[in-house]
Motif scaffolding. Sequence first.
Motif, PDB file in Angstrom:
ATOM      1  N   PRO A   1      38.131  39.528  47.803  1.00 57.55           N
ATOM      2  CA  PRO A   1      37.954  38.454  48.351  1.00 57.55           C
ATOM      3  C   PRO A   1      38.273  37.063  47.345  1.00 57.55           C
ATOM      4  CG  PRO A   1      35.925  39.185  48.100  1.00 57.55           C
ATOM      5  CD  PRO A   1      36.679  40.361  47.724  1.00 57.55           C
ATOM      6  N   ALA A   2      38.043  37.457  46.178  1.00 55.18           N
ATOM      7  CA  ALA A   2      38.351  36.471  45.002  1.00 55.18           C
ATOM      8  C   ALA A   2      40.034  36.414  44.912  1.00 55.18           C
ATOM      9  CB  ALA A   2      37.930  36.838  43.780  1.00 55.18           C
ATOM     10  N   VAL A   3      40.530  37.281  45.019  1.00 56.38           N
ATOM     11  CA  VAL A   3      42.131  37.264  45.119  1.00 56.38           C
ATOM     12  C   VAL A   3      42.575  36.390  46.350  1.00 56.38           C
ATOM     13  CG1 VAL A   3      44.282  38.331  44.890  1.00 56.38           C
ATOM     14  CG2 VAL A   3      42.220  39.332  43.625  1.00 56.38           C
ATOM     15  N   THR A   4      41.799  36.817  47.411  1.00 57.62           N
ATOM     16  CA  THR A   4      42.524  36.171  48.604  1.00 57.62           C
ATOM     17  C   THR A   4      42.035  34.422  48.437  1.00 57.62           C
ATOM     18  OG1 THR A   4      41.785  38.038  50.121  1.00 57.62           O
ATOM     19  CG2 THR A   4      41.758  35.896  51.062  1.00 57.62           C
ATOM     20  N   LEU A   5      40.977  34.116  47.947  1.00 54.26           N
ATOM     21  CA  LEU A   5      40.782  32.677  47.655  1.00 54.26           C
ATOM     22  C   LEU A   5      41.846  32.168  46.746  1.00 54.26           C
ATOM     23  CD1 LEU A   5      38.582  30.517  47.984  1.00 54.26           C
ATOM     24  CD2 LEU A   5      37.575  30.964  45.836  1.00 54.26           C
ATOM     25  N   LEU A   6      42.239  32.784  45.721  1.00 50.86           N
ATOM     26  CA  LEU A   6      43.152  32.290  44.758  1.00 50.86           C
ATOM     27  C   LEU A   6      44.510  32.216  45.588  1.00 50.86           C
ATOM     28  CD1 LEU A   6      44.443  31.592  42.049  1.00 50.86           C
ATOM     29  CD2 LEU A   6      44.730  34.085  41.640  1.00 50.86           C
ATOM     30  N   ARG A   7      44.903  33.217  46.374  1.00 48.63           N
ATOM     31  CA  ARG A   7      46.200  32.893  47.219  1.00 48.63           C
ATOM     32  C   ARG A   7      45.945  31.634  48.289  1.00 48.63           C
ATOM     33  NH1 ARG A   7      46.035  36.570  52.418  1.00 48.63           N
ATOM     34  NH2 ARG A   7      44.675  34.748  52.572  1.00 48.63           N
TER      35      ARG A   7
ATOM     36  N   ALA B   1      41.256  35.984  38.920  1.00 46.92           N
ATOM     37  CA  ALA B   1      41.616  35.199  40.151  1.00 46.92           C
ATOM     38  C   ALA B   1      40.898  33.886  40.169  1.00 46.92           C
ATOM     39  CB  ALA B   1      41.637  35.753  41.412  1.00 46.92           C
ATOM     40  N   LYS B   2      39.289  34.048  39.832  1.00 46.25           N
ATOM     41  CA  LYS B   2      38.565  33.190  39.920  1.00 46.25           C
ATOM     42  C   LYS B   2      38.764  32.295  38.708  1.00 46.25           C
ATOM     43  CE  LYS B   2      34.027  33.843  41.280  1.00 46.25           C
ATOM     44  NZ  LYS B   2      32.842  34.386  41.641  1.00 46.25           N
ATOM     45  N   LEU B   3      39.068  32.643  37.639  1.00 48.28           N
ATOM     46  CA  LEU B   3      39.381  31.777  36.161  1.00 48.28           C
ATOM     47  C   LEU B   3      40.691  31.023  36.541  1.00 48.28           C
ATOM     48  CD1 LEU B   3      38.175  34.288  33.401  1.00 48.28           C
ATOM     49  CD2 LEU B   3      37.144  32.200  34.126  1.00 48.28           C
ATOM     50  N   GLU B   4      41.604  31.864  37.078  1.00 49.56           N
ATOM     51  CA  GLU B   4      42.924  31.087  37.379  1.00 49.56           C
ATOM     52  C   GLU B   4      42.628  29.572  38.319  1.00 49.56           C
ATOM     53  OE1 GLU B   4      45.782  31.648  36.093  1.00 49.56           O
ATOM     54  OE2 GLU B   4      46.134  33.445  36.013  1.00 49.56           O
ATOM     55  N   ILE B   5      41.763  29.836  39.097  1.00 45.13           N
ATOM     56  CA  ILE B   5      41.351  28.662  39.927  1.00 45.13           C
ATOM     57  C   ILE B   5      40.805  27.665  39.083  1.00 45.13           C
ATOM     58  CG2 ILE B   5      40.066  27.579  41.979  1.00 45.13           C
ATOM     59  CD1 ILE B   5      40.439  30.398  43.377  1.00 45.13           C
TER      60      ILE B   5
ATOM     61  N   ILE C   1      31.736  33.105  46.048  1.00 45.80           N
ATOM     62  CA  ILE C   1      32.511  34.698  46.366  1.00 45.80           C
ATOM     63  C   ILE C   1      32.523  35.258  45.208  1.00 45.80           C
ATOM     64  CG2 ILE C   1      34.814  35.092  46.498  1.00 45.80           C
ATOM     65  CD1 ILE C   1      34.168  33.839  48.922  1.00 45.80           C
ATOM     66  N   GLN C   2      32.109  36.570  45.606  1.00 46.50           N
ATOM     67  CA  GLN C   2      31.675  37.539  44.585  1.00 46.50           C
ATOM     68  C   GLN C   2      33.148  38.544  44.407  1.00 46.50           C
ATOM     69  OE1 GLN C   2      28.360  40.095  45.341  1.00 46.50           O
ATOM     70  NE2 GLN C   2      28.672  41.368  43.395  1.00 46.50           N
ATOM     71  N   ALA C   3      33.370  38.268  43.017  1.00 48.11           N
ATOM     72  CA  ALA C   3      34.748  39.300  42.629  1.00 48.11           C
ATOM     73  C   ALA C   3      34.276  40.913  42.668  1.00 48.11           C
ATOM     74  CB  ALA C   3      35.137  38.850  41.225  1.00 48.11           C
ATOM     75  N   ARG C   4      35.051  41.651  43.363  1.00 48.16           N
ATOM     76  CA  ARG C   4      34.936  43.030  43.224  1.00 48.16           C
ATOM     77  C   ARG C   4      35.682  43.756  42.196  1.00 48.16           C
ATOM     78  NH1 ARG C   4      35.531  43.654  49.980  1.00 48.16           N
ATOM     79  NH2 ARG C   4      33.862  42.332  50.266  1.00 48.16           N
TER      80      ARG C   4
END
Length: 213
Positions: A34-40, A112-116, A102-105
Motif C-alpha cells: 500500500p505504500a507503493v500505491t500511496l506514492l503512485r 516509496a515512503k521515503l520518496e514522498i 500506512i504500513q509498508a510491507r
Amino acid sequence: MADSDNSTSLPSVTHGQGQRQTADVSGSFEDLDPAVTLLRDWLRAQHVSNVLCRLQQRLERRILDAAGAEAMDEKVGYSIACQAEVEATTAALKLQDKLPHIQARSLLGIVAKLEIIAGADRDIDDPTDFPWPHIASILDDLKKIAGSLPPERPERSVVQAHCRQYQAMAAKLIGLENQAANPHLGFPVHPSRVIQSPNECQVMSASAHSSHA
C-alpha cells in the motif's frame, strides 16, 4: 508516444542476507504494498498540480496582454485556475498526511515512503539543510539494498480527467463566491472559462510530461 503501462513488474529485491526475491511479474505495485500505491497516487497528484500551475501561469500572461472587457473575462478564468491548483495541492497534501498511517510491507514500500518524504515541500527549505541531505542519503543507501521503483508516468487521460475535476470544483466555488458578492448576477461560472481551447489542458500536461522526461 503512447503512455507507459502502469502494470510494470517490480525489479529484483536484494535483502541483507544475500537473498533475492523477485516480484510476481503479473502483479502490479499496488497489489504488493500500500505504500507503493500511496506514492503512485501522490506523484499523480503532484503532476496534476504542476499542470494546473502551468495553466494558471499561461492565463496570467493572457491577463497582462489583454485589455478592457477581455481582461475582465480572463481574470475570471485566472481565478478559477488558481483555485483549481489549490484544490490539487490540497489533494496531494491529504495523501502526504496518510503516510504515518500506512504500513509498508516490503523494503520497496519503505523506499516509496521515503520518496514522498524527500519530495514533499522540499522547495520550501534549503535542500542543503538538515534533514534533506540526510534523508536523501538514507534513501540512496536503501535503494542500493532494496532496489529502486521504476519511474511511472501518469497517463495523460487520467491527468486531464483530474484537471477537469479540480477545475469544476474551483468553478463552482468561484461561482458561489461571485453570486454572494453580486446576487443580481444569478449564474454560475462554467469551467470552460478556464480553458479557452479544449486541448489546452492536454498541452499543459504534455509540457509537464516532457519537462520530467
